[in-house]
Design a protein around this motif. Sequence first.
Motif, PDB file in Angstrom:
ATOM      1  N   HIS A  42       0.911  -1.038  -0.093  1.00 51.73           N
ATOM      2  CA  HIS A  42      -0.125  -0.164   0.024  1.00 51.73           C
ATOM      3  C   HIS A  42       0.936   1.307  -0.019  1.00 51.73           C
ATOM      4  O   HIS A  42       2.311   1.165   0.320  1.00 51.73           O
ATOM      5  N   TYR A  43       0.194   2.266  -0.516  1.00 50.53           N
ATOM      6  CA  TYR A  43       0.855   3.509  -0.299  1.00 50.53           C
ATOM      7  C   TYR A  43      -0.183   4.491   0.320  1.00 50.53           C
ATOM      8  O   TYR A  43      -1.286   4.422   0.030  1.00 50.53           O
ATOM      9  N   TRP A  44       0.401   5.588   1.076  1.00 60.94           N
ATOM     10  CA  TRP A  44      -0.743   6.471   1.491  1.00 60.94           C
ATOM     11  C   TRP A  44      -0.091   7.838   1.246  1.00 60.94           C
ATOM     12  O   TRP A  44       0.986   8.229   0.931  1.00 60.94           O
ATOM     13  N   GLY A  81      -6.682  12.564   3.902  1.00 60.60           N
ATOM     14  CA  GLY A  81      -5.684  11.416   3.522  1.00 60.60           C
ATOM     15  C   GLY A  81      -6.267  10.479   2.764  1.00 60.60           C
ATOM     16  O   GLY A  81      -7.328  10.164   2.646  1.00 60.60           O
ATOM     17  N   LEU A  82      -5.395   9.907   2.011  1.00 64.02           N
ATOM     18  CA  LEU A  82      -5.861   8.588   1.176  1.00 64.02           C
ATOM     19  C   LEU A  82      -4.896   7.330   1.405  1.00 64.02           C
ATOM     20  O   LEU A  82      -3.572   7.676   2.034  1.00 64.02           O
ATOM     21  N   GLN A  83      -5.337   6.419   1.337  1.00 60.88           N
ATOM     22  CA  GLN A  83      -4.614   4.919   1.409  1.00 60.88           C
ATOM     23  C   GLN A  83      -4.822   4.269   0.021  1.00 60.88           C
ATOM     24  O   GLN A  83      -6.219   3.883   0.016  1.00 60.88           O
ATOM     25  N   TYR A  84      -4.143   3.797  -0.508  1.00 58.30           N
ATOM     26  CA  TYR A  84      -4.398   2.921  -1.701  1.00 58.30           C
ATOM     27  C   TYR A  84      -3.720   1.385  -1.509  1.00 58.30           C
ATOM     28  O   TYR A  84      -2.542   1.442  -1.020  1.00 58.30           O
ATOM     29  N   ASP A  85      -4.385   0.312  -1.498  1.00 56.57           N
ATOM     30  CA  ASP A  85      -3.846  -1.001  -1.320  1.00 56.57           C
ATOM     31  C   ASP A  85      -3.876  -1.791  -2.711  1.00 56.57           C
ATOM     32  O   ASP A  85      -4.934  -1.628  -3.476  1.00 56.57           O
ATOM     33  N   ALA A 142      -9.348   1.663  -1.968  1.00 54.26           N
ATOM     34  CA  ALA A 142      -9.011   3.129  -2.157  1.00 54.26           C
ATOM     35  C   ALA A 142      -9.651   3.574  -0.901  1.00 54.26           C
ATOM     36  O   ALA A 142     -10.893   3.423  -0.871  1.00 54.26           O
ATOM     37  N   ARG A 143      -9.082   4.076   0.175  1.00 56.90           N
ATOM     38  CA  ARG A 143      -9.738   4.556   1.221  1.00 56.90           C
ATOM     39  C   ARG A 143      -9.485   6.055   1.679  1.00 56.90           C
ATOM     40  O   ARG A 143      -7.950   6.509   1.370  1.00 56.90           O
ATOM     41  N   VAL A 144     -10.437   6.625   2.151  1.00 56.57           N
ATOM     42  CA  VAL A 144     -10.282   8.327   2.144  1.00 56.57           C
ATOM     43  C   VAL A 144     -10.394   8.475   3.836  1.00 56.57           C
ATOM     44  O   VAL A 144     -11.114   7.838   4.314  1.00 56.57           O
ATOM     45  N   GLU A 161     -10.798  14.373   8.825  1.00 58.21           N
ATOM     46  CA  GLU A 161     -10.448  14.617  10.461  1.00 58.21           C
ATOM     47  C   GLU A 161     -11.187  13.728  11.234  1.00 58.21           C
ATOM     48  O   GLU A 161     -12.298  13.518  11.179  1.00 58.21           O
ATOM     49  N   PRO A 162     -10.419  13.164  12.177  1.00 58.69           N
ATOM     50  CA  PRO A 162      -8.972  13.155  12.525  1.00 58.69           C
ATOM     51  C   PRO A 162      -8.235  12.344  11.507  1.00 58.69           C
ATOM     52  O   PRO A 162      -8.646  11.291  11.539  1.00 58.69           O
ATOM     53  N   LEU A 163      -7.076  12.806  10.922  1.00 54.38           N
ATOM     54  CA  LEU A 163      -6.390  12.034  10.143  1.00 54.38           C
ATOM     55  C   LEU A 163      -5.685  11.044  10.944  1.00 54.38           C
ATOM     56  O   LEU A 163      -5.301  11.131  12.312  1.00 54.38           O
ATOM     57  N   PRO A 164      -5.121   9.930  10.273  1.00 53.94           N
ATOM     58  CA  PRO A 164      -4.356   8.792  11.060  1.00 53.94           C
ATOM     59  C   PRO A 164      -2.813   9.445  11.569  1.00 53.94           C
ATOM     60  O   PRO A 164      -2.582  10.639  10.946  1.00 53.94           O
ATOM     61  N   PRO A 165      -2.365   9.028  12.695  1.00 54.35           N
ATOM     62  CA  PRO A 165      -1.293   9.836  13.059  1.00 54.35           C
ATOM     63  C   PRO A 165      -0.105  10.028  11.965  1.00 54.35           C
ATOM     64  O   PRO A 165       0.623  11.033  11.915  1.00 54.35           O
TER      65      PRO A 165
END
Length: 199
Positions: free
Chosen positions: A99-101, A118-122, A131-133, A136-140
């Motif tokens: 994945h990348y974020w 924020g975005l994360q692609y798996d 794809a996750r969006v 707030e609150p964003l992951p640390p």
Amino acid sequence: MPISAEDLLSIVRLYWRSDHEFDGKLERSPELERFHDAWEQALKKIDQWRVLMRELRVVFPHLHIGHATATCDASFKCTVYTEREPVSSNQQEDEPLSHYWGVVGCLSILAPVYTVYGLQYDFKGKELIAARVFFEPLPPEMQALAEVIARKIEAMFGAEALPREIAESRIPLIVERKEPPETTLFHALFTSEPENIPI
């Protein structure tokens, strides 16, 4: 004075319709004409947006900086994202998981507001599987990036952060493929597909 949901709704009504009256017609709606005019004006600031991205490259030399602006959306967009990282898995897989974020900064062309999300692609091998969006609150791991992007947008463009509770306000307008009751101010001011970023 902070901008209100009511103020923003009155602004976005100028650019988005609540019906399909012009669907399939060669004639553009007055709202679409105004939207195109807004982009013509906004594109005069494209060099300033490029300066922002150059500054982000200096601050984050180890990350990728991308220009994700699309004129079907109502915002300039930039991305700051990582390399693909392997994902540990107990299962035997034919294709490796990775994945990348990243963090996306959006500056509306319709109102003096911005947002950062924020975005994360798996991936499984080369195939995008999710794809996750993140709002707030964003992951640390995303928070420091988001703070830098937010400060730079505020300093360079004088925009204010759109609070999440206002961004999530439902509106009776059609924005690209979003229709009521799903449409929000976020969609009208920034993008109707926050997960759809060039990768």
